[in-house]
Design a protein around this motif. Structure first.
Motif, PDB file in Angstrom:
ATOM      1  N   ALA A   1     114.022   3.186 -37.969  1.00  0.00           N
ATOM      2  CA  ALA A   1     113.163   2.585 -36.950  1.00  0.00           C
ATOM      3  C   ALA A   1     112.927   1.109 -37.241  1.00  0.00           C
ATOM      4  O   ALA A   1     112.913   0.277 -36.324  1.00  0.00           O
ATOM      5  N   ALA A   2     112.743   0.775 -38.518  1.00  0.00           N
ATOM      6  CA  ALA A   2     112.523  -0.628 -38.890  1.00  0.00           C
ATOM      7  C   ALA A   2     113.746  -1.473 -38.581  1.00  0.00           C
ATOM      8  O   ALA A   2     113.630  -2.614 -38.107  1.00  0.00           O
ATOM      9  N   ARG A   3     114.951  -0.929 -38.852  1.00  0.00           N
ATOM     10  CA  ARG A   3     116.175  -1.679 -38.545  1.00  0.00           C
ATOM     11  C   ARG A   3     116.314  -1.892 -37.043  1.00  0.00           C
ATOM     12  O   ARG A   3     116.647  -2.996 -36.582  1.00  0.00           O
ATOM     13  N   LYS A   4     116.049  -0.846 -36.269  1.00  0.00           N
ATOM     14  CA  LYS A   4     116.136  -0.957 -34.815  1.00  0.00           C
ATOM     15  C   LYS A   4     115.109  -1.944 -34.280  1.00  0.00           C
ATOM     16  O   LYS A   4     115.376  -2.707 -33.335  1.00  0.00           O
TER      17      LYS A   4
ATOM     18  N   GLU B   1     102.255  14.489 -29.896  1.00  0.00           N
ATOM     19  CA  GLU B   1     102.963  14.205 -31.143  1.00  0.00           C
ATOM     20  C   GLU B   1     102.749  12.751 -31.558  1.00  0.00           C
ATOM     21  O   GLU B   1     102.787  11.838 -30.737  1.00  0.00           O
ATOM     22  N   GLU B   2     102.534  12.543 -32.840  1.00  0.00           N
ATOM     23  CA  GLU B   2     102.384  11.171 -33.325  1.00  0.00           C
ATOM     24  C   GLU B   2     103.748  10.498 -33.409  1.00  0.00           C
ATOM     25  O   GLU B   2     104.703  11.038 -33.969  1.00  0.00           O
ATOM     26  N   ILE B   3     103.857   9.306 -32.839  1.00  0.00           N
ATOM     27  CA  ILE B   3     105.137   8.582 -32.778  1.00  0.00           C
ATOM     28  C   ILE B   3     105.010   7.175 -33.358  1.00  0.00           C
ATOM     29  O   ILE B   3     105.873   6.329 -33.148  1.00  0.00           O
ATOM     30  N   THR B   4     103.947   6.929 -34.130  1.00  0.00           N
ATOM     31  CA  THR B   4     103.669   5.587 -34.654  1.00  0.00           C
ATOM     32  C   THR B   4     104.861   4.997 -35.400  1.00  0.00           C
ATOM     33  O   THR B   4     105.227   3.830 -35.192  1.00  0.00           O
ATOM     34  N   ALA B   5     105.470   5.806 -36.260  1.00  0.00           N
ATOM     35  CA  ALA B   5     106.527   5.290 -37.131  1.00  0.00           C
ATOM     36  C   ALA B   5     107.779   4.886 -36.371  1.00  0.00           C
ATOM     37  O   ALA B   5     108.613   4.139 -36.896  1.00  0.00           O
ATOM     38  N   ALA B   6     107.933   5.357 -35.136  1.00  0.00           N
ATOM     39  CA  ALA B   6     109.127   5.006 -34.357  1.00  0.00           C
ATOM     40  C   ALA B   6     109.097   3.554 -33.896  1.00  0.00           C
ATOM     41  O   ALA B   6     110.149   2.987 -33.580  1.00  0.00           O
ATOM     42  N   TYR B   7     107.909   2.956 -33.861  1.00  0.00           N
ATOM     43  CA  TYR B   7     107.766   1.613 -33.292  1.00  0.00           C
ATOM     44  C   TYR B   7     106.962   0.707 -34.240  1.00  0.00           C
ATOM     45  O   TYR B   7     105.832   0.296 -33.932  1.00  0.00           O
ATOM     46  N   PRO B   8     107.527   0.371 -35.399  1.00  0.00           N
ATOM     47  CA  PRO B   8     106.771  -0.418 -36.384  1.00  0.00           C
ATOM     48  C   PRO B   8     106.378  -1.804 -35.890  1.00  0.00           C
ATOM     49  O   PRO B   8     105.384  -2.375 -36.359  1.00  0.00           O
ATOM     50  N   GLU B   9     107.131  -2.374 -34.937  1.00  0.00           N
ATOM     51  CA  GLU B   9     106.793  -3.703 -34.442  1.00  0.00           C
ATOM     52  C   GLU B   9     105.454  -3.742 -33.706  1.00  0.00           C
ATOM     53  O   GLU B   9     104.885  -4.822 -33.480  1.00  0.00           O
ATOM     54  N   LEU B  10     104.931  -2.559 -33.322  1.00  0.00           N
ATOM     55  CA  LEU B  10     103.637  -2.507 -32.642  1.00  0.00           C
ATOM     56  C   LEU B  10     102.468  -2.438 -33.624  1.00  0.00           C
ATOM     57  O   LEU B  10     101.307  -2.481 -33.207  1.00  0.00           O
TER      58      LEU B  10
END
Length: 326
Positions: free
Chosen positions: A108-111, A54-63
Protein backbone atom coordinates in the motif's frame (compact mmCIF):
# COMPACT_ATOMS: atom_id res chain seq x y z
CA UNK A 1 -11.87 9.86 22.78
CA UNK A 2 -13.94 6.80 21.94
CA UNK A 3 -16.04 7.63 18.90
CA UNK A 4 -19.34 5.91 18.05
CA UNK A 5 -19.35 3.48 15.12
CA UNK A 6 -21.72 4.87 12.49
CA UNK A 7 -22.88 2.97 9.41
CA UNK A 8 -23.05 5.20 6.32
CA UNK A 9 -26.41 6.46 5.09
CA UNK A 10 -27.24 5.17 1.60
CA UNK A 11 -28.97 6.78 -1.37
CA UNK A 12 -31.90 5.33 -3.32
CA UNK A 13 -31.74 5.19 -7.15
CA UNK A 14 -34.16 7.63 -8.71
CA UNK A 15 -34.65 10.77 -10.78
CA UNK A 16 -34.44 14.49 -10.17
CA UNK A 17 -36.95 15.91 -7.68
CA UNK A 18 -39.88 17.78 -9.26
CA UNK A 19 -39.00 21.29 -10.39
CA UNK A 20 -41.43 22.75 -7.84
CA UNK A 21 -39.37 21.13 -5.03
CA UNK A 22 -35.94 21.94 -6.46
CA UNK A 23 -35.14 24.59 -3.84
CA UNK A 24 -35.57 22.01 -1.07
CA UNK A 25 -32.67 19.92 -2.31
CA UNK A 26 -28.88 20.07 -2.51
CA UNK A 27 -26.90 18.38 -5.27
CA UNK A 28 -23.50 16.73 -5.02
CA UNK A 29 -21.42 15.01 -7.69
CA UNK A 30 -21.69 11.22 -7.48
CA UNK A 31 -18.19 9.78 -7.24
CA UNK A 32 -17.09 6.31 -8.40
CA UNK A 33 -14.91 5.22 -5.49
CA UNK A 34 -14.91 3.39 -2.16
CA UNK A 35 -17.26 4.73 0.51
CA UNK A 36 -15.48 5.40 3.79
CA UNK A 37 -16.42 6.58 7.27
CA UNK A 38 -13.53 8.57 8.73
CA UNK A 39 -12.87 8.54 12.48
CA UNK A 40 -10.67 11.32 13.89
CA UNK A 41 -10.23 10.77 17.67
CA UNK A 42 -8.45 14.11 18.10
CA UNK A 43 -5.06 12.63 18.99
CA UNK A 44 -3.59 12.89 15.50
CA UNK A 45 -4.62 9.41 14.44
CA UNK A 46 -7.17 8.32 11.87
CA UNK A 47 -9.29 5.23 11.25
CA UNK A 48 -11.08 4.51 7.97
CA UNK A 49 -13.91 1.99 7.74
CA UNK A 50 -15.55 0.70 4.58
CA UNK A 51 -19.30 0.52 4.13
CA UNK A 52 -19.16 -3.04 5.50
CA UNK A 53 -17.54 -1.82 8.71
CA UNK A 54 -14.15 -3.35 7.83
CA UNK A 55 -11.17 -1.22 8.76
CA UNK A 56 -9.28 -0.12 5.63
CA UNK A 57 -6.89 2.47 7.13
CA UNK A 58 -3.72 0.67 6.09
CA UNK A 59 -4.76 0.59 2.42
CA UNK A 60 -4.44 4.37 2.15
CA UNK A 61 -1.40 5.57 4.14
CA UNK A 62 -1.30 8.91 2.30
CA UNK A 63 -4.50 9.89 4.15
CA UNK A 64 -2.82 9.51 7.54
CA UNK A 65 -2.00 13.25 7.98
CA UNK A 66 -5.75 14.00 7.86
CA UNK A 67 -5.78 12.73 11.47
CA UNK A 68 -4.20 15.97 12.61
CA UNK A 69 -6.22 18.30 10.37
CA UNK A 70 -8.73 19.21 13.11
CA UNK A 71 -6.21 19.42 15.92
CA UNK A 72 -7.71 18.04 19.12
CA UNK A 73 -11.32 18.15 17.87
CA UNK A 74 -12.73 14.63 17.50
CA UNK A 75 -15.02 13.96 14.56
CA UNK A 76 -16.70 11.28 12.45
CA UNK A 77 -16.92 12.14 8.75
CA UNK A 78 -18.47 10.56 5.67
CA UNK A 79 -16.69 10.46 2.35
CA UNK A 80 -15.45 8.60 -0.71
CA UNK A 81 -11.93 7.42 -1.49
CA UNK A 82 -11.15 8.12 -5.15
CA UNK A 83 -8.43 7.30 -7.64
CA UNK A 84 -8.22 10.11 -10.17
CA UNK A 85 -7.22 9.76 -13.81
CA UNK A 86 -5.14 12.25 -15.80
CA UNK A 87 -8.25 14.40 -16.29
CA UNK A 88 -9.03 14.55 -12.57
CA UNK A 89 -12.03 12.19 -12.87
CA UNK A 90 -12.57 9.23 -10.56
CA UNK A 91 -11.51 5.91 -12.10
CA UNK A 92 -12.76 2.85 -10.23
CA UNK A 93 -10.43 0.52 -12.13
CA UNK A 94 -7.42 2.46 -10.83
CA UNK A 95 -8.80 2.28 -7.30
CA UNK A 96 -9.27 -1.49 -7.39
CA UNK A 97 -5.49 -1.92 -7.23
CA UNK A 98 -5.59 -0.22 -3.82
CA UNK A 99 -8.78 -1.57 -2.27
CA UNK A 100 -7.37 -4.99 -1.40
CA UNK A 101 -4.25 -3.73 0.39
CA UNK A 102 -5.61 -3.15 3.90
CA UNK A 103 -3.58 -6.17 5.06
CA UNK A 104 -0.54 -5.43 2.92
CA UNK A 105 0.83 -2.13 4.28
CA UNK A 106 4.18 -2.34 2.48
CA UNK A 107 2.50 -2.71 -0.92
CA UNK A 108 0.00 0.00 0.00
CA UNK A 109 2.85 2.39 0.81
CA UNK A 110 4.50 1.73 -2.57
CA UNK A 111 1.21 2.28 -4.39
CA UNK A 112 0.56 5.46 -2.41
CA UNK A 113 3.90 6.87 -3.53
CA UNK A 114 3.20 5.99 -7.17
CA UNK A 115 -0.44 7.12 -7.45
CA UNK A 116 -1.99 8.62 -4.30
CA UNK A 117 -5.73 8.51 -3.77
CA UNK A 118 -7.98 11.46 -2.94
CA UNK A 119 -10.63 11.56 -0.22
CA UNK A 120 -13.79 13.57 -0.95
CA UNK A 121 -15.52 14.46 2.35
CA UNK A 122 -19.23 15.23 2.11
CA UNK A 123 -20.79 14.91 5.58
CA UNK A 124 -20.08 15.13 9.31
CA UNK A 125 -22.00 12.93 11.75
CA UNK A 126 -20.21 13.57 15.05
CA UNK A 127 -18.18 16.58 16.12
CA UNK A 128 -16.48 17.71 19.34
CA UNK A 129 -18.24 15.08 21.42
CA UNK A 130 -21.69 15.83 20.00
CA UNK A 131 -23.83 13.66 17.72
CA UNK A 132 -25.05 15.49 14.62
CA UNK A 133 -27.29 12.68 13.36
CA UNK A 134 -30.48 14.56 14.26
CA UNK A 135 -29.40 17.79 12.61
CA UNK A 136 -30.76 18.52 9.11
CA UNK A 137 -28.43 18.19 6.15
CA UNK A 138 -28.34 21.97 5.65
CA UNK A 139 -26.94 22.51 9.16
CA UNK A 140 -24.49 19.59 8.93
CA UNK A 141 -23.23 20.99 5.64
CA UNK A 142 -22.49 24.36 7.24
CA UNK A 143 -20.57 22.67 10.06
CA UNK A 144 -18.64 20.56 7.56
CA UNK A 145 -17.59 23.54 5.47
CA UNK A 146 -16.50 25.38 8.63
CA UNK A 147 -13.95 22.58 9.20
CA UNK A 148 -12.18 23.73 6.00
CA UNK A 149 -10.92 20.26 5.16
CA UNK A 150 -8.68 20.96 2.18
CA UNK A 151 -5.38 19.16 1.95
CA UNK A 152 -2.96 17.44 -0.42
CA UNK A 153 -5.06 14.26 -0.59
CA UNK A 154 -8.48 15.35 0.68
CA UNK A 155 -11.07 18.02 0.03
CA UNK A 156 -14.68 19.03 0.67
CA UNK A 157 -16.34 19.21 -2.77
CA UNK A 158 -18.95 21.90 -3.23
CA UNK A 159 -22.67 21.17 -2.91
CA UNK A 160 -25.13 23.10 -5.07
CA UNK A 161 -28.39 24.24 -3.46
CA UNK A 162 -31.19 24.06 -6.02
CA UNK A 163 -30.57 24.08 -9.81
CA UNK A 164 -30.77 20.29 -10.10
CA UNK A 165 -31.22 20.19 -13.87
CA UNK A 166 -28.13 22.33 -14.38
CA UNK A 167 -26.14 20.19 -11.94
CA UNK A 168 -27.09 16.95 -13.69
CA UNK A 169 -26.32 18.43 -17.11
CA UNK A 170 -22.89 19.49 -15.87
CA UNK A 171 -22.04 15.95 -14.71
CA UNK A 172 -22.98 14.61 -18.13
CA UNK A 173 -21.02 17.28 -19.95
CA UNK A 174 -17.87 16.49 -17.96
CA UNK A 175 -18.23 12.70 -18.16
CA UNK A 176 -18.88 12.22 -14.43
CA UNK A 177 -20.69 9.26 -12.91
CA UNK A 178 -23.80 11.12 -11.83
CA UNK A 179 -25.49 13.16 -9.13
CA UNK A 180 -26.66 12.68 -5.55
CA UNK A 181 -29.71 14.72 -4.51
CA UNK A 182 -30.11 15.38 -0.77
CA UNK A 183 -33.09 16.93 0.97
CA UNK A 184 -32.01 20.00 2.92
CA UNK A 185 -34.12 18.97 5.93
CA UNK A 186 -33.01 15.31 5.93
CA UNK A 187 -31.49 13.79 9.06
CA UNK A 188 -28.57 11.36 8.88
CA UNK A 189 -29.98 7.82 8.88
CA UNK A 190 -27.14 5.35 9.62
CA UNK A 191 -27.25 2.20 7.49
CA UNK A 192 -30.57 3.18 5.86
CA UNK A 193 -31.14 3.38 2.10
CA UNK A 194 -33.23 6.51 2.27
CA UNK A 195 -35.49 8.35 -0.16
CA UNK A 196 -34.09 11.56 1.33
CA UNK A 197 -30.94 10.90 -0.67
CA UNK A 198 -31.44 10.07 -4.35
CA UNK A 199 -28.64 8.91 -6.65
CA UNK A 200 -28.79 9.40 -10.40
CA UNK A 201 -26.31 7.55 -12.59
CA UNK A 202 -25.44 8.92 -15.99
CA UNK A 203 -25.98 5.96 -18.28
CA UNK A 204 -24.81 5.66 -21.88
CA UNK A 205 -26.62 3.55 -24.50
CA UNK A 206 -24.67 1.44 -26.98
CA UNK A 207 -25.27 -1.30 -29.55
CA UNK A 208 -23.60 -4.64 -28.81
CA UNK A 209 -23.38 -8.01 -30.56
CA UNK A 210 -24.30 -11.13 -28.60
CA UNK A 211 -21.65 -13.82 -28.75
CA UNK A 212 -22.66 -16.13 -25.93
CA UNK A 213 -24.59 -16.61 -22.72
CA UNK A 214 -24.31 -18.01 -19.23
CA UNK A 215 -27.01 -20.31 -17.81
CA UNK A 216 -29.29 -18.94 -15.13
CA UNK A 217 -29.77 -20.52 -11.71
CA UNK A 218 -32.78 -21.14 -9.49
CA UNK A 219 -35.94 -19.88 -11.14
CA UNK A 220 -33.86 -19.01 -14.21
CA UNK A 221 -32.68 -22.57 -14.77
CA UNK A 222 -32.83 -23.32 -18.48
CA UNK A 223 -32.82 -19.64 -19.36
CA UNK A 224 -29.92 -17.22 -19.93
CA UNK A 225 -28.77 -15.66 -16.67
CA UNK A 226 -26.56 -13.29 -18.63
CA UNK A 227 -25.61 -12.65 -22.24
CA UNK A 228 -22.00 -12.15 -23.25
CA UNK A 229 -21.61 -9.21 -25.57
CA UNK A 230 -18.97 -7.63 -27.72
CA UNK A 231 -18.13 -4.79 -30.07
CA UNK A 232 -16.13 -4.80 -33.29
CA UNK A 233 -12.56 -3.61 -33.29
CA UNK A 234 -10.01 -3.96 -36.08
CA UNK A 235 -11.89 -6.76 -37.81
CA UNK A 236 -12.59 -8.85 -34.71
CA UNK A 237 -15.29 -9.08 -32.06
CA UNK A 238 -13.96 -7.88 -28.73
CA UNK A 239 -15.67 -9.05 -25.54
CA UNK A 240 -16.91 -6.08 -23.49
CA UNK A 241 -18.88 -7.78 -20.70
CA UNK A 242 -21.81 -9.80 -19.45
CA UNK A 243 -25.30 -8.34 -19.11
CA UNK A 244 -27.63 -10.00 -16.62
CA UNK A 245 -30.31 -7.42 -15.79
CA UNK A 246 -33.01 -5.49 -17.60
CA UNK A 247 -35.25 -8.25 -19.01
CA UNK A 248 -38.84 -9.14 -18.30
CA UNK A 249 -39.55 -12.87 -17.98
CA UNK A 250 -41.13 -12.95 -21.44
CA UNK A 251 -38.14 -11.18 -23.00
CA UNK A 252 -35.73 -13.62 -21.38
CA UNK A 253 -37.69 -16.61 -22.71
CA UNK A 254 -37.78 -15.10 -26.21
CA UNK A 255 -34.06 -14.49 -26.09
CA UNK A 256 -33.44 -18.07 -24.94
CA UNK A 257 -35.10 -19.41 -28.09
CA UNK A 258 -33.03 -17.14 -30.34
CA UNK A 259 -29.81 -18.09 -28.59
CA UNK A 260 -30.49 -21.83 -28.87
CA UNK A 261 -31.13 -21.42 -32.61
CA UNK A 262 -27.71 -19.76 -33.06
CA UNK A 263 -25.70 -22.21 -30.92
CA UNK A 264 -22.15 -23.00 -31.99
CA UNK A 265 -19.08 -24.66 -30.49
CA UNK A 266 -16.82 -21.84 -31.68
CA UNK A 267 -16.25 -18.77 -29.50
CA UNK A 268 -16.79 -15.66 -31.66
CA UNK A 269 -14.76 -13.37 -29.38
CA UNK A 270 -11.10 -12.60 -30.06
CA UNK A 271 -9.44 -13.02 -27.64
CA UNK A 272 -11.54 -15.70 -25.93
CA UNK A 273 -12.81 -14.35 -22.57
CA UNK A 274 -12.44 -16.23 -19.29
CA UNK A 275 -16.09 -17.14 -18.79
CA UNK A 276 -16.41 -20.67 -17.36
CA UNK A 277 -19.64 -22.41 -18.36
CA UNK A 278 -20.31 -20.15 -21.34
CA UNK A 279 -22.44 -21.24 -24.29
CA UNK A 280 -21.34 -19.66 -27.58
CA UNK A 281 -23.60 -18.42 -30.37
CA UNK A 282 -23.03 -17.15 -33.88
CA UNK A 283 -22.67 -13.36 -33.60
CA UNK A 284 -25.84 -12.38 -35.44
CA UNK A 285 -28.04 -10.81 -32.76
CA UNK A 286 -27.73 -7.10 -31.99
CA UNK A 287 -28.91 -5.64 -28.71
CA UNK A 288 -28.88 -2.25 -27.04
CA UNK A 289 -27.56 -1.90 -23.51
CA UNK A 290 -26.83 0.98 -21.21
CA UNK A 291 -23.86 1.33 -18.88
CA UNK A 292 -22.30 3.82 -16.49
CA UNK A 293 -18.62 3.91 -17.50
CA UNK A 294 -15.94 1.78 -19.19
CA UNK A 295 -12.79 0.33 -17.77
CA UNK A 296 -9.50 1.19 -19.45
CA UNK A 297 -9.70 -2.05 -21.41
CA UNK A 298 -13.15 -1.16 -22.76
CA UNK A 299 -15.27 -3.36 -20.48
CA UNK A 300 -18.75 -2.01 -19.67
CA UNK A 301 -19.42 -1.20 -16.03
CA UNK A 302 -22.91 -1.78 -14.58
CA UNK A 303 -24.48 -2.76 -17.91
CA UNK A 304 -28.21 -3.45 -18.17
CA UNK A 305 -30.30 -4.68 -21.09
CA UNK A 306 -32.50 -2.23 -22.96
CA UNK A 307 -33.82 -4.14 -25.98
CA UNK A 308 -33.12 -6.54 -28.79
CA UNK A 309 -32.55 -4.87 -32.17
CA UNK A 310 -34.05 -7.31 -34.74
CA UNK A 311 -34.10 -4.43 -37.23
CA UNK A 312 -30.29 -4.37 -37.33
CA UNK A 313 -27.67 -6.80 -38.55
CA UNK A 314 -24.22 -6.59 -36.92
CA UNK A 315 -22.97 -4.80 -40.05
CA UNK A 316 -25.75 -2.22 -39.88
CA UNK A 317 -25.39 -1.54 -36.16
CA UNK A 318 -23.05 0.93 -34.49
CA UNK A 319 -21.49 -1.85 -32.38
CA UNK A 320 -17.93 -0.61 -32.73
CA UNK A 321 -15.48 0.05 -29.93
CA UNK A 322 -14.51 3.72 -29.52
CA UNK A 323 -11.34 4.50 -31.42
CA UNK A 324 -9.23 5.06 -28.30
CA UNK A 325 -10.00 1.52 -27.07
CA UNK A 326 -9.33 -0.40 -30.29
Amino acid sequence: MTLPLIAPMLATPGTLPPAAQDARWAYETKQDGQRAVIYLPGDGSLVLRARSGEEITAAYPELGPLGAALGGTPAVLDGEVLALDEHGRSDFQLLQARMGLAHAPARAARKAAEAPVHLAVFDVMHLAGRSLLRLPYRRRRVLLEELALQGPYWSTPRALFGHGEEALAATREHGLEGLVCKRLDSLYEPGVRSRNWIKIRNMTGVDVIIGGWLPGKGRLTGLPGAVLVGQRAAGRLRYVGGVGTGWSEAEREQLAELLRADATDVCPFDPVPRTPGAHWVRPRLVGEVRYSTRTRSGMLRQPSWLRLRPDLTPEESSADLPGDLV
